[in-house]
Scaffold this motif. Structure first.
Motif, PDB file in Angstrom:
ATOM      1  N   ILE A 238      -6.744  12.836  70.713  1.00 53.48           N
ATOM      2  CA  ILE A 238      -7.349  11.811  71.556  1.00 53.48           C
ATOM      3  C   ILE A 238      -8.826  12.136  71.675  1.00 53.48           C
ATOM      4  CG2 ILE A 238      -7.355  10.680  73.814  1.00 53.48           C
ATOM      5  CD1 ILE A 238      -4.420  11.512  74.100  1.00 53.48           C
ATOM      6  N   ALA A 239      -9.668  11.142  71.426  1.00 52.12           N
ATOM      7  CA  ALA A 239     -11.122  11.319  71.428  1.00 52.12           C
ATOM      8  C   ALA A 239     -11.533  12.384  70.420  1.00 52.12           C
ATOM      9  CB  ALA A 239     -11.641  11.687  72.818  1.00 52.12           C
ATOM     10  N   GLY A 240     -10.805  12.462  69.308  1.00 48.48           N
ATOM     11  CA  GLY A 240     -11.037  13.504  68.320  1.00 48.48           C
ATOM     12  C   GLY A 240     -12.395  13.408  67.648  1.00 48.48           C
ATOM     13  N   VAL A 241     -12.969  14.543  67.350  1.00 49.31           N
ATOM     14  CA  VAL A 241     -14.234  14.632  66.619  1.00 49.31           C
ATOM     15  C   VAL A 241     -14.034  15.448  65.345  1.00 49.31           C
ATOM     16  CG1 VAL A 241     -16.631  15.391  66.693  1.00 49.31           C
ATOM     17  CG2 VAL A 241     -15.556  14.483  68.762  1.00 49.31           C
ATOM     18  N   HIS A 242     -13.410  16.622  65.474  1.00 46.71           N
ATOM     19  CA  HIS A 242     -13.176  17.496  64.330  1.00 46.71           C
ATOM     20  C   HIS A 242     -11.671  17.667  64.136  1.00 46.71           C
ATOM     21  CE1 HIS A 242     -17.398  18.163  64.638  1.00 46.71           C
ATOM     22  NE2 HIS A 242     -17.315  18.912  65.730  1.00 46.71           N
ATOM     23  N   TYR A 243     -11.203  17.485  62.914  1.00 46.37           N
ATOM     24  CA  TYR A 243      -9.786  17.632  62.601  1.00 46.37           C
ATOM     25  C   TYR A 243      -9.627  18.828  61.665  1.00 46.37           C
ATOM     26  CZ  TYR A 243     -10.253  12.784  64.107  1.00 46.37           C
ATOM     27  OH  TYR A 243     -10.569  11.644  64.800  1.00 46.37           O
ATOM     28  N   PHE A 244      -9.044  19.905  62.177  1.00 42.74           N
ATOM     29  CA  PHE A 244      -8.937  21.128  61.400  1.00 42.74           C
ATOM     30  C   PHE A 244      -7.594  21.159  60.670  1.00 42.74           C
ATOM     31  CE2 PHE A 244     -12.697  21.913  63.326  1.00 42.74           C
ATOM     32  CZ  PHE A 244     -13.099  23.217  63.546  1.00 42.74           C
ATOM     33  N   ILE A 245      -7.585  20.621  59.464  1.00 44.96           N
ATOM     34  CA  ILE A 245      -6.424  20.687  58.594  1.00 44.96           C
ATOM     35  C   ILE A 245      -6.916  21.267  57.276  1.00 44.96           C
ATOM     36  CG2 ILE A 245      -4.622  19.380  57.402  1.00 44.96           C
ATOM     37  CD1 ILE A 245      -4.843  17.272  59.585  1.00 44.96           C
ATOM     38  N   PRO A 246      -6.581  22.534  56.978  1.00 44.17           N
ATOM     39  CA  PRO A 246      -7.103  23.153  55.757  1.00 44.17           C
ATOM     40  C   PRO A 246      -6.890  22.252  54.535  1.00 44.17           C
ATOM     41  CG  PRO A 246      -5.844  24.726  57.042  1.00 44.17           C
ATOM     42  CD  PRO A 246      -5.641  23.393  57.685  1.00 44.17           C
ATOM     43  N   PRO A 247      -7.901  22.137  53.633  1.00 47.58           N
ATOM     44  CA  PRO A 247      -9.157  22.901  53.584  1.00 47.58           C
ATOM     45  C   PRO A 247     -10.278  22.300  54.433  1.00 47.58           C
ATOM     46  CG  PRO A 247      -9.046  21.469  51.686  1.00 47.58           C
ATOM     47  CD  PRO A 247      -7.750  21.262  52.454  1.00 47.58           C
ATOM     48  N   PHE A 248      -9.970  21.279  55.244  1.00 46.36           N
ATOM     49  CA  PHE A 248     -11.006  20.658  56.083  1.00 46.36           C
ATOM     50  C   PHE A 248     -11.089  21.430  57.404  1.00 46.36           C
ATOM     51  CE2 PHE A 248      -8.745  17.412  53.577  1.00 46.36           C
ATOM     52  CZ  PHE A 248      -9.759  17.072  52.707  1.00 46.36           C
ATOM     53  N   ASN A 249     -11.807  22.544  57.387  1.00 49.78           N
ATOM     54  CA  ASN A 249     -11.748  23.487  58.495  1.00 49.78           C
ATOM     55  C   ASN A 249     -12.912  23.443  59.468  1.00 49.78           C
ATOM     56  OD1 ASN A 249      -9.242  24.624  58.096  1.00 49.78           O
ATOM     57  ND2 ASN A 249      -9.985  26.165  56.679  1.00 49.78           N
ATOM     58  N   ASN A 250     -13.924  22.614  59.206  1.00 52.41           N
ATOM     59  CA  ASN A 250     -15.031  22.561  60.154  1.00 52.41           C
ATOM     60  C   ASN A 250     -15.798  21.266  59.978  1.00 52.41           C
ATOM     61  OD1 ASN A 250     -17.077  23.008  58.001  1.00 52.41           O
ATOM     62  ND2 ASN A 250     -16.160  25.052  57.922  1.00 52.41           N
TER      63      ASN A 250
END
Length: 403
Positions: A199-211
């Motif tokens: 909710i109100a997400g900005v960064h989604y850390f799901i490898p390889p998308f880590n930052n």
């Protein structure tokens, strides 16, 4: 000193705004394998917290549950009929001084759910996108208490339905309003295991998308139908193996409805027939052989003749053409999202013939969007979606290492 004071106040306000823009909250998503339904777990109550499982539904306006499943009902606050809270819920009713709300039941055997409207403290977790951080509370989440019969047809572990509609009373709208954060939420439905609900997400850390310097690539398209309580996409074309289907304009222009309770995409008979015919011809050209159908699916194939890729069975790709910022954009669906394994050597086209007079000409089901990140942004009335995460050898159920 006056200038210095103004500077301090400005910096304080700026810091507050930045914090709210970067604030985000998290809930897990669990797939109930026997029914292919998705639910999350919510902690309700102030002193005695009750974890309850609630079905995710994009079409429900006000969260409802069987309140007898709670450990304690003493923390529930009845909403009166004359209160501003009751009056703010479209279609509210009254029973004496109590506020009532009636709405459709997405899966149950009874068509509608009527319940007393209540409020209670609800706990969720803040997140940096990768792990749980500090628990926070929504002091007064508004929802309704339904009877035991309303649960018929829902997965056994589920106590009710979490409202994710565009309406002002939905769970996500209440949370973003309570914390004064970006009015959006994101779903990453897992094909198995545990997925991500931001909710109100900005960064989604799901490898390889880590930052934030390597975010999940997203494609944007407008959402319509929000005022009617639906999430509709403007469909421009449908492609199979790169070839556009020949469809009457009225079949496409009506748009596609997004659903989190319909397991497989349901299509008007004419759309289904055109899709299935083109898919079958393309599959045959690839050396994929047909086998007898397996209900409820009409077109099935020998899995051994299809081959495998990272994205599932190697079959013709299905694409939906949608309006984008610079023209048409495409949502690609590969074998993992277009086929379903029904037997050891049999895979079927995971689309359902909805007949000649369905309520909606196209309803995109959960099987098609599994392992895609979906972001519903009310501030811009757009849907952002990713390509299949399987292309990156990851999925919605992949988590960053917690060190």
């Amino acid at each position: 000193m006056g200038s210095l004071t103004r500077l301090v106040v400005f910096l304080s306000i700026f810091a507050t705004i930045t914090l709210k823009l970067n604030s985000q909250y998290f809930l897990p998503i669990t797939k109930h394998e026997p029914t292919n339904q998705f639910y999350t777990t919510l902690n309700i109550g102030s002193v005695t917290k009750s974890p309850v499982n609630l079905l995710l539904d994009l079409g429900t306006n006000l969260t409802w549950l069987n309140c007898r499943k709670l450990k304690s009902v003493s923390s529930l606050r009845l909403v009166t009929c004359q209160s501003s809270t009751c009056k703010s819920i479209p279609g509210n009713r009254c029973a004496g001084k109590s506020c009532l709300y009636k709405q459709p039941n997405p899966l149950g055997l009874i068509p509608d759910v009527t319940g007393r409207v209540v409020q209670a403290r609800v706990s969720i977790s803040t997140t940096d996108g990768g792990k749980f951080l500090t628990p926070v509370s929504v002091p007064r989440l508004t929802f309704s208490c339904a009877g035991e019969k309303a649960l018929h047809g829902l997965p056994p572990l589920v106590a009710g339905v979490l409202a994710l509609s565009p309406g002002s009373s939905s769970f996500t709208k209440q949370v973003t309003s309570a914390f004064n954060v970006i009015p959006k939420f994101s779903l990453c439905l897992p094909s198995s295991g545990t997925g991500h609900f931001y909710i109100a997400g900005v960064h989604y850390f799901i490898p390889p998308f880590n930052n934030s310097s390597f975010p999940i690539p997203m494609i944007f398209t407008p959402i319509r139908g929000v005022d009617s309580g639906d999430y509709l996409l403007n469909v421009l074309n449908i492609y199979v193996g790169g070839t556009s289907l020949s469809l009457k304009p009225n079949l496409v222009n009506s748009g596609a409805k997004l659903s989190t309770v319909v397991p497989y995409t349901v299509l008007h008979t004419d759309i289904y027939n055109a899709l299935a015919e083109s898919f079958t011809l393309k599959a045959k050209a690839m050396g994929i052989s047909m086998v007898p159908s397996v209900a409820p699916f009409k077109h099935c194939f020998n899995a051994r003749t299809a081959g495998k890729k990272l994205t599932g069975p190697n079959v013709p790709v299905i694409e939906i053409g949608l309006p984008g910022r610079m023209g048409e954009v495409k949502w690609w669906f590969y074998g993992a999202n277009t086929m379903v394994k029904v037997k050891e050597t049999v895979i079927c086209l995971a689309f359902i013939d909805g007949g000649k007079k369905p309520k909606a000409l196209m309803v995109i089901g959960t099987h098609q969007v599994q392992d895609h990140m979906l972001e519903f942004d009310f501030s811009r009335t757009v849907l952002a979606f990713s390509e299949s995460l399987l292309l990156q050898n990851t999925s919605c159920s992949t988590w960053p290492s917690q060190k």
